[in-house]
Scaffold this active site. Structure first.
Site, PDB file in Angstrom:
ATOM      1  N   LYS A 185      -2.420   2.331  -5.637  1.00  0.00           N
ATOM      2  CA  LYS A 185      -3.861   2.020  -5.716  1.00  0.00           C
ATOM      3  C   LYS A 185      -4.195   1.412  -7.082  1.00  0.00           C
ATOM      4  O   LYS A 185      -3.477   0.551  -7.564  1.00  0.00           O
ATOM      5  CB  LYS A 185      -4.683   3.294  -5.414  1.00  0.00           C
ATOM      6  CG  LYS A 185      -4.440   3.806  -3.999  1.00  0.00           C
ATOM      7  CD  LYS A 185      -5.088   5.130  -3.722  1.00  0.00           C
ATOM      8  CE  LYS A 185      -4.282   6.270  -4.289  1.00  0.00           C
ATOM      9  NZ  LYS A 185      -4.685   7.590  -3.785  1.00  0.00           N
ATOM     10  N   ASP A 221      -3.558  14.421  -1.048  1.00  0.00           N
ATOM     11  CA  ASP A 221      -4.857  14.541  -0.351  1.00  0.00           C
ATOM     12  C   ASP A 221      -4.702  14.671   1.161  1.00  0.00           C
ATOM     13  O   ASP A 221      -5.521  15.304   1.830  1.00  0.00           O
ATOM     14  CB  ASP A 221      -5.819  13.391  -0.714  1.00  0.00           C
ATOM     15  CG  ASP A 221      -5.198  12.011  -0.580  1.00  0.00           C
ATOM     16  OD1 ASP A 221      -3.992  11.917  -0.270  1.00  0.00           O
ATOM     17  OD2 ASP A 221      -5.913  11.011  -0.803  1.00  0.00           O
TER      18      ASP A 221
HETATM   19  C1  GLC Z   1      -1.875   6.207  -1.682  1.00  0.00           C
HETATM   20  C2  GLC Z   1      -1.033   7.314  -2.295  1.00  0.00           C
HETATM   21  C3  GLC Z   1      -0.950   8.509  -1.351  1.00  0.00           C
HETATM   22  C4  GLC Z   1      -2.349   8.942  -0.957  1.00  0.00           C
HETATM   23  C5  GLC Z   1      -3.131   7.767  -0.379  1.00  0.00           C
HETATM   24  C6  GLC Z   1      -4.554   8.138  -0.019  1.00  0.00           C
HETATM   25  O1  GLC Z   1      -1.230   5.732  -0.564  1.00  0.00           O
HETATM   26  O2  GLC Z   1       0.262   6.835  -2.586  1.00  0.00           O
HETATM   27  O3  GLC Z   1      -0.271   9.572  -1.963  1.00  0.00           O
HETATM   28  O4  GLC Z   1      -2.275   9.975  -0.017  1.00  0.00           O
HETATM   29  O5  GLC Z   1      -3.160   6.706  -1.311  1.00  0.00           O
HETATM   30  O6  GLC Z   1      -5.260   8.565  -1.141  1.00  0.00           O
END
Ligand code: GLC
Length: 476
Positions: A185, A221
Protein backbone atom coordinates in the site's frame (compact mmCIF):
# COMPACT_ATOMS: atom_id res chain seq x y z
CA UNK A 1 -64.61 26.08 -15.81
CA UNK A 2 -64.14 22.66 -17.27
CA UNK A 3 -62.08 20.31 -15.25
CA UNK A 4 -59.09 19.25 -17.31
CA UNK A 5 -58.41 15.60 -16.74
CA UNK A 6 -54.94 14.53 -15.93
CA UNK A 7 -53.70 11.33 -17.59
CA UNK A 8 -55.21 8.26 -15.99
CA UNK A 9 -57.62 10.11 -13.75
CA UNK A 10 -60.67 8.01 -14.65
CA UNK A 11 -58.87 4.70 -14.55
CA UNK A 12 -59.45 2.13 -11.79
CA UNK A 13 -56.95 2.59 -8.95
CA UNK A 14 -55.07 -0.64 -9.57
CA UNK A 15 -54.05 0.30 -13.09
CA UNK A 16 -50.49 1.53 -13.26
CA UNK A 17 -50.17 4.70 -15.25
CA UNK A 18 -46.93 4.81 -17.17
CA UNK A 19 -45.71 8.33 -17.08
CA UNK A 20 -44.25 9.58 -20.28
CA UNK A 21 -40.49 9.36 -20.16
CA UNK A 22 -38.82 12.33 -18.45
CA UNK A 23 -42.03 13.71 -16.91
CA UNK A 24 -41.77 12.76 -13.29
CA UNK A 25 -39.12 10.19 -12.69
CA UNK A 26 -36.23 10.07 -15.06
CA UNK A 27 -35.62 6.36 -14.55
CA UNK A 28 -36.15 5.51 -18.18
CA UNK A 29 -34.27 8.49 -19.46
CA UNK A 30 -30.64 7.65 -18.79
CA UNK A 31 -29.02 8.34 -22.15
CA UNK A 32 -27.42 5.30 -23.83
CA UNK A 33 -23.65 4.91 -23.61
CA UNK A 34 -21.99 5.62 -26.97
CA UNK A 35 -20.40 2.67 -28.71
CA UNK A 36 -16.89 4.19 -28.65
CA UNK A 37 -17.02 4.56 -24.87
CA UNK A 38 -18.10 0.96 -24.45
CA UNK A 39 -15.20 -0.06 -26.68
CA UNK A 40 -12.68 1.85 -24.52
CA UNK A 41 -14.00 0.10 -21.40
CA UNK A 42 -14.40 -3.33 -22.98
CA UNK A 43 -11.29 -4.89 -21.47
CA UNK A 44 -12.40 -3.92 -17.99
CA UNK A 45 -15.39 -6.23 -18.23
CA UNK A 46 -14.62 -9.79 -17.16
CA UNK A 47 -16.32 -12.77 -18.74
CA UNK A 48 -17.36 -15.75 -16.63
CA UNK A 49 -14.65 -17.84 -18.33
CA UNK A 50 -12.03 -15.35 -17.29
CA UNK A 51 -13.31 -15.39 -13.73
CA UNK A 52 -13.18 -19.17 -13.62
CA UNK A 53 -9.61 -19.10 -14.92
CA UNK A 54 -8.74 -16.63 -12.16
CA UNK A 55 -10.26 -19.02 -9.60
CA UNK A 56 -8.19 -21.93 -10.92
CA UNK A 57 -4.97 -19.97 -10.85
CA UNK A 58 -5.63 -18.58 -7.40
CA UNK A 59 -6.36 -22.09 -6.09
CA UNK A 60 -3.04 -23.29 -7.53
CA UNK A 61 -1.28 -20.41 -5.86
CA UNK A 62 -2.94 -21.06 -2.49
CA UNK A 63 -1.85 -24.69 -2.61
CA UNK A 64 1.70 -23.65 -3.39
CA UNK A 65 1.70 -21.11 -0.58
CA UNK A 66 0.57 -23.69 1.98
CA UNK A 67 3.05 -26.32 0.86
CA UNK A 68 6.44 -26.61 2.48
CA UNK A 69 8.27 -27.67 -0.66
CA UNK A 70 6.67 -25.16 -3.07
CA UNK A 71 6.24 -22.18 -0.78
CA UNK A 72 9.30 -20.39 -2.16
CA UNK A 73 7.84 -20.27 -5.68
CA UNK A 74 4.41 -19.20 -4.38
CA UNK A 75 3.10 -15.69 -4.99
CA UNK A 76 0.10 -15.99 -2.67
CA UNK A 77 2.10 -16.86 0.40
CA UNK A 78 -0.64 -18.11 2.74
CA UNK A 79 1.15 -17.22 5.97
CA UNK A 80 0.44 -19.11 9.17
CA UNK A 81 -1.02 -16.79 11.80
CA UNK A 82 -0.86 -19.05 14.88
CA UNK A 83 -4.42 -17.98 15.61
CA UNK A 84 -6.14 -21.31 16.23
CA UNK A 85 -9.02 -20.57 18.54
CA UNK A 86 -12.12 -18.76 17.43
CA UNK A 87 -13.75 -16.73 20.18
CA UNK A 88 -16.23 -18.56 22.38
CA UNK A 89 -17.85 -15.64 24.17
CA UNK A 90 -16.07 -16.14 27.49
CA UNK A 91 -13.31 -13.62 26.74
CA UNK A 92 -13.05 -11.00 29.46
CA UNK A 93 -11.01 -7.97 30.42
CA UNK A 94 -9.54 -4.68 29.24
CA UNK A 95 -7.35 -4.77 26.19
CA UNK A 96 -5.50 -2.24 24.16
CA UNK A 97 -5.38 -2.54 20.41
CA UNK A 98 -3.34 -0.80 17.77
CA UNK A 99 -4.49 -0.76 14.19
CA UNK A 100 -1.93 0.20 11.57
CA UNK A 101 -2.19 -0.34 7.86
CA UNK A 102 -5.33 1.30 6.50
CA UNK A 103 -5.92 4.97 5.87
CA UNK A 104 -5.91 5.77 9.57
CA UNK A 105 -3.92 4.66 12.56
CA UNK A 106 -6.11 3.89 15.57
CA UNK A 107 -5.55 3.17 19.23
CA UNK A 108 -8.36 1.44 21.07
CA UNK A 109 -9.33 0.30 24.52
CA UNK A 110 -11.71 -2.61 24.39
CA UNK A 111 -13.59 -4.11 27.29
CA UNK A 112 -14.88 -7.63 26.76
CA UNK A 113 -17.33 -9.23 29.11
CA UNK A 114 -19.30 -12.20 27.81
CA UNK A 115 -21.48 -10.92 25.02
CA UNK A 116 -20.95 -7.31 26.09
CA UNK A 117 -18.38 -5.17 24.50
CA UNK A 118 -17.30 -1.60 24.96
CA UNK A 119 -14.79 0.36 22.98
CA UNK A 120 -13.03 3.70 23.23
CA UNK A 121 -10.87 4.69 20.32
CA UNK A 122 -8.89 7.53 18.87
CA UNK A 123 -7.71 8.09 15.34
CA UNK A 124 -4.27 9.57 14.70
CA UNK A 125 -2.99 10.73 11.37
CA UNK A 126 0.07 9.14 9.87
CA UNK A 127 1.52 11.80 7.58
CA UNK A 128 3.01 10.60 4.32
CA UNK A 129 6.45 11.66 5.51
CA UNK A 130 6.16 9.02 8.25
CA UNK A 131 4.87 6.35 5.86
CA UNK A 132 7.98 6.84 3.79
CA UNK A 133 10.45 7.73 6.57
CA UNK A 134 12.49 5.52 8.88
CA UNK A 135 11.08 2.65 10.90
CA UNK A 136 12.31 4.27 14.11
CA UNK A 137 10.31 7.42 13.39
CA UNK A 138 7.21 5.37 12.62
CA UNK A 139 7.39 3.24 15.77
CA UNK A 140 8.25 6.23 17.97
CA UNK A 141 5.13 7.94 16.63
CA UNK A 142 3.00 4.85 17.31
CA UNK A 143 4.39 4.58 20.86
CA UNK A 144 3.72 8.28 21.41
CA UNK A 145 0.08 8.01 20.32
CA UNK A 146 -0.33 4.92 22.47
CA UNK A 147 1.14 6.68 25.53
CA UNK A 148 -1.06 9.76 25.02
CA UNK A 149 -4.13 7.56 24.73
CA UNK A 150 -3.32 5.53 27.84
CA UNK A 151 -2.56 8.67 29.87
CA UNK A 152 -5.78 10.32 28.67
CA UNK A 153 -7.67 7.38 30.15
CA UNK A 154 -5.51 7.48 33.27
CA UNK A 155 -4.41 3.88 32.82
CA UNK A 156 -0.65 4.43 32.83
CA UNK A 157 -0.05 2.46 36.01
CA UNK A 158 -1.78 -0.73 34.79
CA UNK A 159 -0.04 -3.40 32.70
CA UNK A 160 -2.41 -3.69 29.79
CA UNK A 161 -2.41 -6.57 27.32
CA UNK A 162 -2.26 -5.32 23.73
CA UNK A 163 -3.21 -6.82 20.36
CA UNK A 164 -1.40 -5.22 17.43
CA UNK A 165 -3.22 -5.26 14.11
CA UNK A 166 -0.42 -4.74 11.63
CA UNK A 167 -1.84 -5.12 8.14
CA UNK A 168 1.17 -6.10 6.10
CA UNK A 169 2.67 -9.47 5.17
CA UNK A 170 4.43 -11.07 8.12
CA UNK A 171 6.28 -14.33 8.55
CA UNK A 172 5.28 -15.55 11.98
CA UNK A 173 6.68 -18.25 14.18
CA UNK A 174 4.22 -17.59 16.96
CA UNK A 175 1.53 -15.15 18.05
CA UNK A 176 3.89 -12.56 19.47
CA UNK A 177 6.46 -12.18 16.78
CA UNK A 178 6.26 -11.40 13.11
CA UNK A 179 8.95 -10.42 10.64
CA UNK A 180 7.85 -7.97 7.95
CA UNK A 181 8.20 -9.53 4.51
CA UNK A 182 7.68 -6.28 2.64
CA UNK A 183 5.70 -3.09 2.84
CA UNK A 184 2.56 -2.77 0.73
CA UNK A 185 0.00 0.00 0.00
CA UNK A 186 1.34 3.49 0.80
CA UNK A 187 4.07 2.49 3.29
CA UNK A 188 7.78 2.13 2.65
CA UNK A 189 9.71 2.80 5.88
CA UNK A 190 13.37 1.95 6.01
CA UNK A 191 14.86 -0.58 8.41
CA UNK A 192 11.75 -2.64 9.07
CA UNK A 193 11.75 -5.37 6.40
CA UNK A 194 12.97 -8.68 7.88
CA UNK A 195 12.71 -7.25 11.40
CA UNK A 196 10.36 -8.47 14.13
CA UNK A 197 7.71 -5.79 14.31
CA UNK A 198 6.73 -6.62 17.90
CA UNK A 199 10.33 -6.03 19.03
CA UNK A 200 10.38 -2.70 17.20
CA UNK A 201 7.18 -1.63 18.96
CA UNK A 202 8.41 -2.81 22.36
CA UNK A 203 11.71 -0.99 21.88
CA UNK A 204 9.87 2.25 21.03
CA UNK A 205 7.66 1.89 24.13
CA UNK A 206 10.77 1.19 26.25
CA UNK A 207 12.51 4.30 24.87
CA UNK A 208 9.68 6.40 26.29
CA UNK A 209 9.41 4.44 29.50
CA UNK A 210 6.13 6.06 30.54
CA UNK A 211 3.50 3.34 30.03
CA UNK A 212 3.32 -0.40 30.73
CA UNK A 213 2.22 -2.54 27.84
CA UNK A 214 2.25 -6.29 27.32
CA UNK A 215 2.14 -7.08 23.60
CA UNK A 216 0.25 -10.41 23.50
CA UNK A 217 -0.44 -10.82 19.80
CA UNK A 218 0.29 -9.45 16.38
CA UNK A 219 -2.27 -10.05 13.67
CA UNK A 220 -3.43 -9.06 10.23
CA UNK A 221 -6.62 -7.01 9.68
CA UNK A 222 -8.19 -9.97 7.86
CA UNK A 223 -7.62 -12.08 10.98
CA UNK A 224 -9.05 -9.34 13.17
CA UNK A 225 -12.13 -9.15 10.96
CA UNK A 226 -12.67 -12.90 11.00
CA UNK A 227 -12.32 -13.04 14.78
CA UNK A 228 -14.58 -10.07 15.30
CA UNK A 229 -17.34 -11.53 13.12
CA UNK A 230 -16.87 -15.03 14.61
CA UNK A 231 -17.58 -13.52 18.04
CA UNK A 232 -21.08 -12.72 16.80
CA UNK A 233 -21.57 -15.45 14.24
CA UNK A 234 -20.20 -18.94 14.75
CA UNK A 235 -20.22 -19.67 11.02
CA UNK A 236 -17.67 -17.02 10.19
CA UNK A 237 -14.71 -18.80 8.61
CA UNK A 238 -13.35 -16.22 6.15
CA UNK A 239 -12.17 -12.66 6.80
CA UNK A 240 -12.04 -10.27 3.86
CA UNK A 241 -10.72 -6.72 3.56
CA UNK A 242 -11.88 -4.47 0.75
CA UNK A 243 -10.43 -1.15 1.81
CA UNK A 244 -7.20 0.71 1.11
CA UNK A 245 -5.80 -2.75 0.35
CA UNK A 246 -7.38 -6.12 -0.28
CA UNK A 247 -6.67 -9.46 1.34
CA UNK A 248 -8.40 -12.47 2.86
CA UNK A 249 -7.81 -15.09 5.52
CA UNK A 250 -9.63 -18.35 6.19
CA UNK A 251 -9.78 -21.29 8.56
CA UNK A 252 -7.59 -24.14 7.29
CA UNK A 253 -6.91 -27.58 8.72
CA UNK A 254 -3.69 -27.42 10.74
CA UNK A 255 -2.36 -30.45 8.85
CA UNK A 256 -2.59 -28.47 5.58
CA UNK A 257 -0.69 -25.52 7.03
CA UNK A 258 2.55 -27.37 6.31
CA UNK A 259 4.76 -24.50 7.32
CA UNK A 260 3.32 -24.09 10.79
CA UNK A 261 6.07 -24.73 13.30
CA UNK A 262 4.91 -27.39 15.70
CA UNK A 263 4.87 -25.84 19.15
CA UNK A 264 3.11 -26.43 22.37
CA UNK A 265 -0.36 -25.76 21.02
CA UNK A 266 -0.08 -25.88 17.25
CA UNK A 267 -0.18 -29.61 16.70
CA UNK A 268 -3.03 -30.20 19.15
CA UNK A 269 -5.47 -27.84 17.56
CA UNK A 270 -7.35 -28.90 14.44
CA UNK A 271 -7.46 -25.48 12.73
CA UNK A 272 -5.23 -22.55 11.92
CA UNK A 273 -6.11 -19.18 10.40
CA UNK A 274 -4.20 -18.57 7.20
CA UNK A 275 -3.41 -15.04 6.05
CA UNK A 276 -3.46 -15.53 2.30
CA UNK A 277 -1.99 -12.15 1.26
CA UNK A 278 -3.97 -12.51 -1.94
CA UNK A 279 -3.17 -8.93 -2.90
CA UNK A 280 0.09 -10.26 -4.35
CA UNK A 281 -1.74 -12.57 -6.75
CA UNK A 282 -0.80 -11.86 -10.37
CA UNK A 283 2.80 -10.92 -9.68
CA UNK A 284 4.21 -13.65 -11.90
CA UNK A 285 2.10 -13.03 -15.01
CA UNK A 286 -0.82 -15.13 -13.76
CA UNK A 287 -3.24 -12.27 -14.35
CA UNK A 288 -1.73 -10.97 -17.58
CA UNK A 289 -4.72 -12.22 -19.56
CA UNK A 290 -6.95 -9.63 -17.84
CA UNK A 291 -4.48 -6.80 -17.24
CA UNK A 292 -5.38 -3.60 -19.12
CA UNK A 293 -3.36 -0.56 -20.15
CA UNK A 294 -4.91 1.23 -17.14
CA UNK A 295 -3.65 -1.43 -14.71
CA UNK A 296 -0.17 -1.17 -16.22
CA UNK A 297 -0.21 2.57 -15.76
CA UNK A 298 -1.28 2.23 -12.10
CA UNK A 299 1.41 -0.34 -11.45
CA UNK A 300 4.22 1.59 -13.20
CA UNK A 301 3.43 4.69 -11.18
CA UNK A 302 2.99 3.03 -7.80
CA UNK A 303 5.39 2.95 -4.83
CA UNK A 304 5.79 -0.81 -5.27
CA UNK A 305 5.83 -1.49 -9.03
CA UNK A 306 5.41 -5.11 -10.08
CA UNK A 307 3.89 -5.98 -6.71
CA UNK A 308 0.35 -6.52 -5.37
CA UNK A 309 -1.27 -6.78 -8.81
CA UNK A 310 -4.62 -8.26 -7.67
CA UNK A 311 -4.83 -5.61 -4.95
CA UNK A 312 -4.22 -2.84 -7.46
CA UNK A 313 -7.21 -4.05 -9.51
CA UNK A 314 -9.54 -4.20 -6.51
CA UNK A 315 -8.77 -1.92 -3.64
CA UNK A 316 -9.61 1.61 -2.61
CA UNK A 317 -6.08 2.89 -2.88
CA UNK A 318 -6.26 2.52 -6.66
CA UNK A 319 -9.93 2.45 -7.74
CA UNK A 320 -10.38 6.20 -8.12
CA UNK A 321 -7.14 6.48 -10.05
CA UNK A 322 -8.22 3.69 -12.41
CA UNK A 323 -11.40 5.64 -13.14
CA UNK A 324 -9.40 8.83 -13.65
CA UNK A 325 -7.16 7.13 -16.19
CA UNK A 326 -10.13 5.89 -18.20
CA UNK A 327 -11.80 9.33 -18.06
CA UNK A 328 -8.58 10.99 -19.20
CA UNK A 329 -8.37 8.64 -22.16
CA UNK A 330 -11.99 9.38 -23.09
CA UNK A 331 -11.37 13.13 -22.95
CA UNK A 332 -8.25 12.76 -25.05
CA UNK A 333 -10.26 10.89 -27.68
CA UNK A 334 -12.86 13.68 -27.67
CA UNK A 335 -15.52 11.37 -26.21
CA UNK A 336 -16.09 13.24 -22.95
CA UNK A 337 -16.51 16.86 -21.81
CA UNK A 338 -16.26 18.01 -25.43
CA UNK A 339 -12.63 16.87 -25.43
CA UNK A 340 -11.65 19.50 -22.87
CA UNK A 341 -9.89 18.36 -19.74
CA UNK A 342 -9.48 20.49 -16.62
CA UNK A 343 -6.00 20.28 -15.18
CA UNK A 344 -7.19 18.49 -12.01
CA UNK A 345 -8.33 15.50 -14.02
CA UNK A 346 -4.84 15.20 -15.45
CA UNK A 347 -3.24 14.96 -12.01
CA UNK A 348 -2.55 11.58 -10.44
CA UNK A 349 -4.58 10.77 -7.34
CA UNK A 350 -7.05 13.63 -7.79
CA UNK A 351 -10.05 11.41 -8.45
CA UNK A 352 -10.76 9.85 -5.05
CA UNK A 353 -12.24 6.37 -4.63
CA UNK A 354 -15.04 7.83 -2.52
CA UNK A 355 -16.19 9.69 -5.66
CA UNK A 356 -16.91 6.33 -7.29
CA UNK A 357 -19.30 5.38 -4.49
CA UNK A 358 -20.89 8.84 -4.50
CA UNK A 359 -21.45 8.90 -8.24
CA UNK A 360 -22.90 5.39 -8.28
CA UNK A 361 -25.17 6.37 -5.41
CA UNK A 362 -27.14 8.76 -7.64
CA UNK A 363 -30.49 7.25 -8.62
CA UNK A 364 -30.59 6.14 -12.24
CA UNK A 365 -31.07 9.11 -14.55
CA UNK A 366 -30.15 11.66 -11.83
CA UNK A 367 -26.72 13.17 -11.54
CA UNK A 368 -26.69 15.33 -8.41
CA UNK A 369 -23.67 13.67 -6.77
CA UNK A 370 -21.95 13.28 -10.10
CA UNK A 371 -22.20 17.02 -10.82
CA UNK A 372 -20.96 17.84 -7.32
CA UNK A 373 -17.95 15.58 -7.70
CA UNK A 374 -17.14 16.93 -11.13
CA UNK A 375 -17.45 20.50 -9.84
CA UNK A 376 -14.98 19.63 -7.08
CA UNK A 377 -12.38 18.77 -9.69
CA UNK A 378 -13.19 21.86 -11.71
CA UNK A 379 -15.56 20.45 -14.33
CA UNK A 380 -18.77 22.50 -14.57
CA UNK A 381 -21.74 22.76 -16.93
CA UNK A 382 -21.67 19.13 -17.94
CA UNK A 383 -24.41 17.47 -19.95
CA UNK A 384 -26.48 14.53 -18.72
CA UNK A 385 -24.73 12.44 -21.33
CA UNK A 386 -21.32 13.32 -19.86
CA UNK A 387 -22.57 12.40 -16.38
CA UNK A 388 -24.01 9.12 -17.59
CA UNK A 389 -20.69 8.31 -19.26
CA UNK A 390 -18.73 9.12 -16.10
CA UNK A 391 -21.07 6.94 -14.08
CA UNK A 392 -20.65 4.14 -16.62
CA UNK A 393 -16.84 4.25 -16.22
CA UNK A 394 -17.18 4.16 -12.41
CA UNK A 395 -19.53 1.20 -12.58
CA UNK A 396 -17.29 -0.76 -14.95
CA UNK A 397 -14.25 -0.28 -12.70
CA UNK A 398 -16.08 -1.03 -9.42
CA UNK A 399 -17.90 -4.00 -10.92
CA UNK A 400 -14.63 -5.51 -12.06
CA UNK A 401 -13.24 -5.09 -8.54
CA UNK A 402 -16.32 -6.76 -7.03
CA UNK A 403 -16.06 -9.60 -9.54
CA UNK A 404 -12.36 -10.17 -8.90
CA UNK A 405 -12.96 -10.29 -5.16
CA UNK A 406 -15.88 -12.66 -5.83
CA UNK A 407 -13.67 -14.99 -7.87
CA UNK A 408 -11.22 -14.96 -4.95
CA UNK A 409 -13.87 -15.81 -2.36
CA UNK A 410 -15.44 -18.46 -4.63
CA UNK A 411 -12.02 -20.13 -4.94
CA UNK A 412 -11.59 -20.13 -1.15
CA UNK A 413 -15.12 -21.50 -0.59
CA UNK A 414 -14.42 -24.33 -3.03
CA UNK A 415 -11.15 -25.07 -1.33
CA UNK A 416 -12.83 -25.20 2.08
CA UNK A 417 -15.63 -27.34 0.67
CA UNK A 418 -18.03 -26.38 3.47
CA UNK A 419 -21.57 -25.08 3.35
CA UNK A 420 -22.96 -22.12 5.27
CA UNK A 421 -19.69 -20.26 5.59
CA UNK A 422 -20.05 -16.64 6.63
CA UNK A 423 -17.53 -14.24 5.17
CA UNK A 424 -16.77 -11.33 7.53
CA UNK A 425 -15.99 -8.24 5.47
CA UNK A 426 -14.48 -4.91 6.40
CA UNK A 427 -13.05 -1.96 4.51
CA UNK A 428 -14.22 1.30 3.03
CA UNK A 429 -14.88 -0.01 -0.48
CA UNK A 430 -17.31 -2.69 0.71
CA UNK A 431 -18.78 -0.43 3.38
CA UNK A 432 -19.50 2.63 1.27
CA UNK A 433 -19.99 1.40 -2.29
CA UNK A 434 -23.73 1.14 -2.91
CA UNK A 435 -23.62 -2.09 -4.95
CA UNK A 436 -20.54 -4.00 -3.85
CA UNK A 437 -22.38 -6.33 -1.49
CA UNK A 438 -25.07 -7.24 -4.01
CA UNK A 439 -22.63 -7.63 -6.87
CA UNK A 440 -20.50 -10.00 -4.80
CA UNK A 441 -23.41 -12.01 -3.44
CA UNK A 442 -24.67 -12.58 -6.96
CA UNK A 443 -21.31 -13.41 -8.52
CA UNK A 444 -20.03 -15.72 -5.77
CA UNK A 445 -23.34 -17.61 -6.06
CA UNK A 446 -22.78 -18.05 -9.80
CA UNK A 447 -19.17 -19.14 -9.52
CA UNK A 448 -19.52 -21.91 -6.93
CA UNK A 449 -22.23 -24.04 -5.31
CA UNK A 450 -21.73 -23.74 -1.56
CA UNK A 451 -24.14 -21.72 0.54
CA UNK A 452 -22.48 -18.67 2.04
CA UNK A 453 -23.20 -15.17 3.21
CA UNK A 454 -21.36 -11.89 3.46
CA UNK A 455 -21.43 -10.08 6.78
CA UNK A 456 -20.24 -6.54 7.36
CA UNK A 457 -17.85 -6.40 10.27
CA UNK A 458 -18.81 -3.86 12.91
CA UNK A 459 -15.32 -3.19 14.02
CA UNK A 460 -12.97 -5.70 12.51
CA UNK A 461 -9.60 -4.60 13.62
CA UNK A 462 -10.37 -3.37 17.11
CA UNK A 463 -12.49 -6.08 18.60
CA UNK A 464 -10.63 -8.79 16.66
CA UNK A 465 -7.27 -7.69 18.07
CA UNK A 466 -8.72 -7.66 21.59
CA UNK A 467 -10.12 -11.17 21.10
CA UNK A 468 -6.80 -12.55 19.88
CA UNK A 469 -5.02 -10.79 22.74
CA UNK A 470 -7.59 -12.18 25.20
CA UNK A 471 -7.01 -15.76 24.09
CA UNK A 472 -3.24 -15.26 24.11
CA UNK A 473 -3.18 -13.68 27.56
CA UNK A 474 -5.32 -16.51 28.94
CA UNK A 475 -2.75 -19.00 27.70
CA UNK A 476 0.00 -17.12 29.44
C1 GLC B 1 -2.32 -5.32 2.01
C2 GLC B 1 -1.49 -5.99 3.10
C3 GLC B 1 -2.32 -7.04 3.83
C4 GLC B 1 -3.60 -6.41 4.33
C5 GLC B 1 -4.36 -5.74 3.19
C6 GLC B 1 -5.62 -5.05 3.65
O1 GLC B 1 -2.63 -6.26 1.05
O2 GLC B 1 -0.34 -6.59 2.53
O3 GLC B 1 -1.60 -7.58 4.90
O4 GLC B 1 -4.41 -7.39 4.92
O5 GLC B 1 -3.52 -4.79 2.56
O6 GLC B 1 -5.34 -4.04 4.57
Amino acid sequence: MDHIKSPGENLPVNVIVRRPCCMKNKEMCAPPIPHEIRETCKELILSEDQMRKIMERLTDDINKGLSKSRHDEAVVKCYTTYVQDLPNGTEKGNFLALDLGGTNFRVLLITLDGQNFDMKSKIYAIPQSLMLGTGTQLFDHIAQCLALFVKDLNLQTEVLPLGFTFSFPLVQEGLTEGRLVRWTKGFNCSGVVDEDVVSLLEAAIARRNDVKIDVCAILNDTTGTLMSCAWKNKNCRIGLILGTGSNACYVEKTENAERAIPGKYVAEKPHMLINMEWGAFGERDTLDFVITEFDKDIDDNSIHPGKQIFEKMISGMYMGELVRLVLEKLVNSGLLFGGKCPSELRKRGKFFTKYVSEIENDPKGKYTNCREVLAEIGIRNVTDQDCENVRYVCSVVSRRAAHLASAGIAAVLNKMGEDNVTVGVDGSVYRFHPHFHDLMTEKIGQLQNHKFDLMLSEDGSGRGAALVAAVASQKR
